[in-house]
Design an enzyme around this catalytic site. Structure first.
Site, PDB file in Angstrom:
ATOM      1  CD  GLU A 185       7.689 -21.639 -44.976  1.00 21.61           C
ATOM      2  OE1 GLU A 185       8.176 -20.563 -44.900  1.00 21.61           O
ATOM      3  OE2 GLU A 185       8.699 -22.960 -44.829  1.00 21.61           O
ATOM      4  CG  ASP A 229       8.937 -16.594 -43.584  1.00 28.89           C
ATOM      5  OD1 ASP A 229       8.776 -16.561 -43.044  1.00 28.89           O
ATOM      6  OD2 ASP A 229       9.657 -17.831 -44.391  1.00 28.89           O
ATOM      7  CG  HIS A 271       6.140 -19.527 -41.455  1.00 27.58           C
ATOM      8  ND1 HIS A 271       7.941 -18.857 -41.563  1.00 27.58           N
ATOM      9  CD2 HIS A 271       5.862 -19.842 -41.062  1.00 27.58           C
ATOM     10  CE1 HIS A 271       7.959 -19.346 -40.632  1.00 27.58           C
ATOM     11  NE2 HIS A 271       7.269 -19.877 -39.949  1.00 27.58           N
ATOM     12  CG  ASP A 313       2.634 -26.519 -37.865  1.00 28.18           C
ATOM     13  OD1 ASP A 313       2.563 -27.056 -37.248  1.00 28.18           O
ATOM     14  OD2 ASP A 313       3.405 -25.764 -38.827  1.00 28.18           O
TER      15      ASP A 313
HETATM   16  C1  F6R Z   1       4.022 -24.112 -35.390  1.00 26.19           C
HETATM   17  C2  F6R Z   1       3.829 -23.000 -36.423  1.00 26.19           C
HETATM   18  C3  F6R Z   1       4.743 -22.182 -37.486  1.00 26.19           C
HETATM   19  C4  F6R Z   1       5.314 -20.875 -35.876  1.00 26.19           C
HETATM   20  C5  F6R Z   1       6.395 -19.842 -36.424  1.00 26.19           C
HETATM   21  C6  F6R Z   1       6.754 -19.017 -35.312  1.00 26.19           C
HETATM   22  O1  F6R Z   1       3.046 -25.201 -34.967  1.00 26.19           O
HETATM   23  O2  F6R Z   1       2.961 -23.259 -36.600  1.00 26.19           O
HETATM   24  O3  F6R Z   1       4.179 -20.822 -38.200  1.00 26.19           O
HETATM   25  O4  F6R Z   1       4.253 -20.668 -35.216  1.00 26.19           O
HETATM   26  O5  F6R Z   1       6.949 -20.576 -37.209  1.00 26.19           O
HETATM   27  O6  F6R Z   1       8.251 -19.852 -34.681  1.00 26.19           O
HETATM   28  P1  F6R Z   1       7.551 -19.805 -33.385  1.00 26.19           P
HETATM   29  O7  F6R Z   1       6.984 -19.355 -32.163  1.00 26.19           O
HETATM   30  O8  F6R Z   1       9.436 -21.210 -32.874  1.00 26.19           O
HETATM   31  O9  F6R Z   1       9.136 -18.204 -33.780  1.00 26.19           O
END
Ligand code: F6R
Length: 263
Positions: free
Chosen positions: A143, A136, A138, A67
């Site tokens: 989301e 959450d 995701h 992303d």
């Molecule tokens: C980022 C991504 C997100 C993160 C998730 C956890 O490329 O795909 O899904 O993996 O938001 O983020 P952290 O690792 O910062 O807790």
């Protein structure tokens, strides 16, 4: 699902790097799906170390990031382009033409999203997809409520994600972009193998729901229960709300035993 529980983030990063190293030694033109955020930083450090100390060769590797934010430039210090250069691409020998990160500058997002999907197919599909998980549940920026068969597209970030990511924007919620391009859940599910990483108590509820809860769009990571080859690699804190910890640990120990007998 295979669940690997390690004492701390350090060990889970090391184990994940070895899984990728072994795959890369078997298939030098490995196609890697990559994530950003705090979770994979240790993994990138460990892979850079393997490149420096064991000459692990990434010269035929192709990468696709999950992303990228829309609304900030790719040079912005918190763009995922900047993140990937800083933590990984600047330190290993992946040719720049093999590195793919969703383009947030395009005017025609729909055409871009289709071309991203096509590029993944042209590369032969993703061999290993690295994933983090939001509190959450995701994955990518898919989301809560995302279609479980979605493809690469634009998503609006949930308030929970915006709040979580504000730490990277000097704590300013208003500075966090509200939209992103993300691989879809269907895109992720097409990967031959998924490695879902999580560390810390804050992720324990999401991990318990994703691994042991019902499969639901309300916990996007729960779809990984349907994936034929997903390994969940977590530390003790992230595993703290799982009910079947004893079973997961014993299964992993048995698999290790079998592997060492084979060698
Ligand atoms: C980022 C991504 C997100 C993160 C998730 C956890 O490329 O795909 O899904 O993996 O938001 O983020 P952290 O690792 O910062 O807790």
């Amino acid at each position: 699902m295979e669940i690997i529980i390690q004492p701390t983030h350090h060990e889970l990063a090391a184990i994940t790097s070895l899984i990728i190293r072994d795959a890369l030694l078997k298939k030098p033109n490995l196609v890697l799906g990559l994530a950003t955020g705090s979770t994979p930083i240790g993994l990138y450090k460990a892979l850079v170390k393997l490149h420096r100390e064991e000459k692990l060769d990434f010269s035929n590797v192709t990468t696709f990031n999950l992303d990228e934010y829309i609304g900030i430039s790719i040079e912005h210090p918190e763009s995922y382009h900047t993140f990937m250069s800083k933590h990984f691409f600047d330190h290993v020998n992946i040719p720049s033409e093999n590195q793919h990160i969703p383009q947030n500058t395009t005017k025609n997002h729909e055409a871009f999203c289709t071309s991203y999907e096509e590029a993944i197919v042209r590369a032969g599909g993703i061999d290993i997809q690295v994933l983090g998980i939001g509190t959450d549940g995701h994955i990518g920026f898919n989301e809560v409520g995302s279609s479980l068969s979605s493809r690469t597209r634009i998503k609006t970030l949930s308030l929970s994600t915006i709040k979580a990511n504000a730490i990277h924007f000097d704590g300013k919620i208003d500075a966090v972009p509200e939209m992103a391009i993300t691989m879809g859940i269907g895109t992720i599910m097409d990967a031959k193998q998924c490695l879902l990483l999580a560390s810390g108590e804050a992720k324990s509820e999401a991990i318990a729901k994703a691994v042991e809860g019902p499969i639901t769009a309300m916990v996007p990571a729960s779809i990984l229960q349907m994936h034929p080859k997903t390994t969940v690699i977590i530390d003790e804190a992230a595993a703290s709300r799982l009910e079947e910890v004893e079973y997961y640990k014993r299964s992993y120990a048995n698999r290790q035993k079998l592997m060492s007998q084979k060698q």
